[in-house]
Design an enzyme around this catalytic site. Structure first.
Site: not given
Ligand code: SAH
Length: 507
Positions: A41, A63, A177
């Site tokens: 992803d 995505k 998100m």
């Molecule tokens: N499975 C992922 C989340 C997926 S949904 C997890 O556990 O982190 C995607 C959301 O995750 C993004 O919109 C954001 O809100 C958050 N996200 C993922 N990586 C991030 C990062 N490095 N810094 C800040 N937010 C992050």
């Protein structure tokens, strides 16, 4: 139709962590190393792919708007590959079961009767606040934490998030998100009676060299985010604990935070410098320019390795040569003593270290790879007339060492241990990144890194400065018309990292 006898492969739903490579689990790394196919992803750090096998099939699942495959297509892809008997890694950002549709993928795989494994990861929901210096819980402030998605418009019919319940619950609330919908979401919270001055923080690109945090209150954070063009991906933290950042902010104080630094050494050697720079907070882009391949005549090399014990000296000129030599040596022999009474010379500290790693003594260690220096060291040992010397090196190197040693009467055999070829692949998307977002600084750790980088013919990003490990490398850069902005005073990796740090602290 005859039934396929091929066994199904396994699908590993792997959490790649929030960004920092140090926050990846050992199991995730192991899965990546073993995978036949990796479907990743855009939120998974592409640097994770450096652990993939050279022959692994790597598929970007997108995505991002415009390039996304549908969820259905991704599910089908995973199932089809597993049915071909492949070990499939589905690499996701953070934890695979925290939002981001990992659960749906697991269901589809289970439904298809494919064996699977879930590898949890460190989620951005917890790592984001931690790297921003915000403890999610604190005995004085809260006793529960809620994760919720900001994916849906709160005004929309059938919205799954119960904002009235959230308002009543209080505690720390972490939203993933939905930074783009922050206005509507904070309005809804205010409407449900949450106090207007509740501290809120947004943490973007958490745990990477590009992390940024914006703080405010429930009533002004949305406006601040718009004003500063605060972009996804970000986690939002609502709660009293946000105020603790005042004392606990640690990561964003690192001296190189936000600096984009290009490291051009070959993959295997890059990590020491990369890790040092990352520890200082930099966003490191590893762009290998060359790759090590077996020599054109592996058989001939193996024969020389086999006969190594008949020589008086083995001279290693690079760490790669040491590795290639012992790789073959220990395939041929079980006993290290088969190397006999041969003495070992290693040119340069990194080469010597690699020899010592194999628990062998280095008898002679000229510091410089200059033929005269090496010859002088040999002469100190007495006459080298009629001594048999095995010189282990790369193919197509132009140095004069063998000639000089022969001129002094030594009998020199050259063992071509490996060859370097230009790196043409871009598995971790470094070239794409460089073209899109540029870099602040490029590091050169040897003359060959300069030459190899320029040979790629990539456009020079605007404003990219140059750091060199020492005068010889700097000279090569200047000979190619480049301007060196930083030169290490101590000519090793530590010295280089230190010089880069001082350079940015001054500027
Ligand atoms: N499975 C992922 C989340 C997926 S949904 C997890 O556990 O982190 C995607 C959301 O995750 C993004 O919109 C954001 O809100 C958050 N996200 C993922 N990586 C991030 C990062 N490095 N810094 C800040 N937010 C992050």
């Amino acid at each position: 139709m005859p039934k396929s006898t091929k066994q199904n492969g396994t699908v590993y739903l792997v959490g790649g962590g929030p960004g920092d490579l140090g926050l990846v689990t050992l199991r995730a790394k192991e899965c990546i190393e073993n995978a036949d196919v990796i479907v990743y992803d855009h939120l998974a750090n592409p640097e994770l792919l450096r652990w993939a096998r050279d022959d692994a099939e790597i598929i970007y699942a997108g995505k991002e708007p415009g390039e996304s495959r549908t969820q259905q297509e991704i599910n089908t892809l995973l199932i089809d590959k597993a049915r071909e008997g492949k070990q499939v890694v589905r690499l996701k950002g953070g934890d695979p079961f925290v939002f981001g549709r990992g659960a749906e993928e697991a269901e589809a795989i289970a439904e298809a009767g494919i064996p699977f494994e879930i590898v949890p990861g460190i989620t951005s929901a917890t790592a984001g606040p931690a790297y921003a210096g915000i403890p999610m819980t604190h005995r004085k402030h809260n006793s529960h934490v809620t994760f919720f998605t900001g994916h849906e418009d709160p005004a929309k019919q059938g919205n799954a998030v119960d904002y009235a319940a959230l308002a009543k619950l209080g505690g720390t609330q972490v939203m993933l998100m939905g930074v783009e919908r922050l206005g509507a979401i904070t309005n809804e919270m205010l409407k449900q009676g949450v106090r207007a001055d509740l501290p809120v923080a947004l943490v973007r690109s958490a745990t990477t060299g590009q992390q940024e945090t914006l703080t405010g209150t429930l009533s002004d954070i949305a406006q601040k985010a718009v004003a500063s063009d605060f972009k996804a991906p970000a986690v939002a933290v609502f709660g009293e604990v946000v105020a603790l950042r005042h004392n606990l902010n640690w990561y964003e104080k690192r001296p190189l935070l936000g600096k984009r630094i290009l490291v051009t050494r070959i993959r295997k050697q890059a990590s020491v410098l990369s890790n040092k720079l990352r520890a200082l907070g930099a966003h490191v882009i590893e762009l290998p320019t060359i790759r090590i391949e077996p020599p054109s005549d592996l058989r001939e090399f193996a024969e020389l390795v086999q006969d190594a014990h008949v020589y008086d000296w083995i001279v290693f000129t690079s760490a790669n040569g040491v590795e290639a030599f012992f790789d073959i040596f220990f395939k041929l022999y079980y006993d290290a003593r088969e190397i006999g009474a041969v003495r070992i010379a290693a040119i340069g500290p990194a080469t010597a270290q690699r020899v010592k790693d194999f628990h062998l003594h280095v008898d002679l260690q000229p510091d410089e790879f200059v033929a005269e220096a090496v010859v002088k060291e040999f002469e100190k040992q007495g006459s080298i007339e009629n001594l048999r010397i095995l010189l282990v090196r790369a193919e197509k190197t132009r140095d004069t060492l063998p000639k000089e040693l022969s001129a002094l009467g030594a009998i020199v055999d050259k063992a071509f241990a490996y060859r370097t070829v230009p790196e043409t692949r871009d598995t971790s998307g470094a070239r794409r990144q460089l073209a899109q977002d540029g870099a602040d600084l490029i590091t050169f750790t040897s003359s060959s890194t300069v030459e190899n980088f320029l040979a790629l013919g990539l456009p020079w990003p605007k404003g990219m400065r140059i750091a060199s490990i020492g005068p010889i490398t700097s000279k090569t850069a200047r000979d190619h018309g480049l301007t060196v902005d930083v030169e290490a005073r101590r000519h090793d990796i530590d010295g280089l990292a230190q010089a880069i740090r001082e350079f940015f602290e001054k500027s």
